[in-house]
Design an enzyme around this catalytic site. Structure first.
Site, PDB file in Angstrom:
ATOM      1  N   ASP A  11       0.880  -1.163   0.000  1.00 13.71           N
ATOM      2  CA  ASP A  11       0.000   0.000   0.000  1.00 13.71           C
ATOM      3  C   ASP A  11       0.918   1.212   0.000  1.00 13.71           C
ATOM      4  OD1 ASP A  11      -2.094  -1.719   0.175  1.00 13.71           O
ATOM      5  OD2 ASP A  11      -2.571  -1.309   2.263  1.00 13.71           O
ATOM      6  N   ASP A 130     -13.875  -5.065  -2.413  1.00 11.49           N
ATOM      7  CA  ASP A 130     -13.814  -5.003  -0.952  1.00 11.49           C
ATOM      8  C   ASP A 130     -15.182  -5.424  -0.429  1.00 11.49           C
ATOM      9  OD1 ASP A 130     -11.264  -3.969  -1.181  1.00 11.49           O
ATOM     10  OD2 ASP A 130     -11.930  -1.880  -1.070  1.00 11.49           O
TER      11      ASP A 130
END
Lengths: 258, 198
Positions: A11, A130
């Site tokens: 990330d 997600d």
């Protein structure tokens, strides 16, 4: 025999790797290109870079990072975060990314999946879904999950399994499935929903969220029917070594690239 | 100098980067003159066969590719395009190597496309010099080149042994992506760069 893939996820925020716990509380975990090179040398099968602030700040993923990574490593890598248009994809691919992952835009404008697949090929279109447990989606005794967007902040009202089938039918090449309930907990991947989605589509499913130890990977490849497993913090902070993990999986009769 | 052929189906950047890592200069071009005078030619490719063939037919590239005498390496779609025909939208291909491109059996149960690291075996020719049998390389494809007398490496997927690599005369081609296959891939590219060298 096709190997199950181990994919460290980086990330990134301004070229640094960060890791959030349940999508908040960002902790600095190091230089992204350095980490990428280390992972490549340690036997990672692929890498994923997610520019996690991109959607929030309406910023485009950093092209220079993609260039540097592409020069440094010789395994495939995916870039995601704030990708909305065919131009965004073109820039990233032409700078060396192998695949791009799209999230919020899949929900806002699902036709873009077809357009991207037609223009660049399905092989480079990864839909990052997600998902979060929501019992109002329970059906036939099975636990229901809802699709979220915008870094896990916006509920969409879409059923996870149905939406996974939809993105597959539109030409997605792979699904990166992140369980928000498990993410950051280190208590294991969400096996049931991963398996259901993996069996509902004929494209690879990359399981993400919840890896805490080596057994969790074994579980997601067997019970979870995942084709690949993604994790971040346990690799970044050295809690699980990729080489050790692959030996462990191999000893448990799971095909991996050693 | 290695010429990397520029057309509408390239994943060219990663090939350039891989050659850079090996310290080899390359030029990306669609100029017949430049291609013909290069020491070696690489024909990369990702995408759909019939669209790529439509594009190539409008250029001089097909006759140029057929006239080459120097070592040539097709990669992925670049391999499929030098075969005789493809089941991908039933198109005829360049036909440098007389073998067909077929679609994986969707009823077999393996996922399609074939994505990820798989083993290559029955390795032949100097392209695979010092490469261990059953080494892993990175594949991404939905169609495959059938096994034939030209096969110099095989892979197994969807219940079929197919050509992971083929060779005829100076023409070599691989279905996997050597530029994305770690150390094994770098060694295969490096072997290609030595083929025919004095």
């Amino acid at each position: 025999m096709l190997a199950k893939r181990i994919i460290p996820c980086l990330d990134v925020c301004n070229g640094r790797t960060v890791k959030g716990v349940n999508f908040v509380n960002l902790i600095d975990a190091g230089n992204a290109v350095e980490l990428a090179t280390q992972y490549s040398e340690k036997g990672a099968d692929e890498l994923v870079f997610l520019d996690i602030t991109a959607t929030v700040e309406k910023r485009r993923t950093l092209t220079f990072l993609v260039q540097d990574v592409a020069k440094a490593i010789d395994i495939p890598f995916t870039v995601g975060g704030g990708i909305n248009t065919l131009d965004d994809v073109d820039i990233l691919l032409s700078n060396g990314a192998d695949k791009i992952s799209i999230n919020s835009i899949c929900v806002k404008n699902p036709n873009i999946i077809e357009e991207m697949a037609r223009e660049f090929g399905s092989q480079c279109v990864v839909c990052a879904l997600d998902i979060k447990r929501n019992n109002s989606f329970d059906k036939n005794g099975l636990d229901g999950y809802e699709i979220y967007t915008h870094g896990g902040r916006v509920a969409t009202g879409l059923d996870a399994v149905e939406f996974a089938k939809d993105v597959y039918n539109r030409g997605a090449g792979e699904i990166l499935l992140t369980s928000m309930d498990s993410d950051g907990t280190k208590k294991g991947f969400s096996l049931d929903i991963t398996s259901r989605i993996s069996n509902a589509v004929s494209i690879p499913v990359i399981a993400s969220g919840g890896a805490g130890n080596m057994e969790h990977f074994k579980d997601v490849f067997t019970t979870g029917s995942a084709d690949a497993a993604l994790a971040a913090s346990i690799f970044h902070f050295g809690e699980v070594d990729i080489r050790d993990l692959k030996r462990y999986l191999n000893n448990n009769n799971i095909s991996v690239r050693l | 100098m290695v010429a990397i052929i520029k057309y509408n189906a390239g994943n060219i950047r990663s090939v350039i980067n891989a050659l850079d890592r090996l310290g080899v200069e390359s030029v990306v071009t669609d100029e017949p003159k430049v291609i013909k005078s290069a020491d070696r030619v690489i024909f990369p490719g990702v995408g759909e066969a019939s669209t790529a063939m439509e594009y190539l037919k409008k250029t001089e590239l097909i006759s140029t590719l057929k006239s080459l005498k120097q070592p040539f390496l097709g990669i992925c779609l670049g391999m499929q395009l030098i075969c005789n025909k493809s089941e991908e939208n039933n198109c005829s291909c360049i036909d440098l190597i007389d073998t067909p491109v077929l679609k994986f059996d969707t009823t077999f149960g393996d996922k399609i496309p074939h994505v990820g690291w798989n083993t290559i075996t029955n390795l032949k020719t100097d392209l695979f010099k010092d490469i261990d049998e059953a080494s892993f390389t990175y594949f991404v494809h939905s169609y495959y080149v059938a096994k034939s007398e030209y096969t110099i490496a095989t892979c197994n997927y969807c219940g079929v042994d197919y050509s992971a690599a083929i060779n005829k005369d100076n023409y070599y081609a691989v279905q996997f992506h050597p530029e994305k296959s770690g150390k094994v891939g770098a060694k295969i590219l490096s072997n290609f760069l030595k083929i025919g060298a004095k």
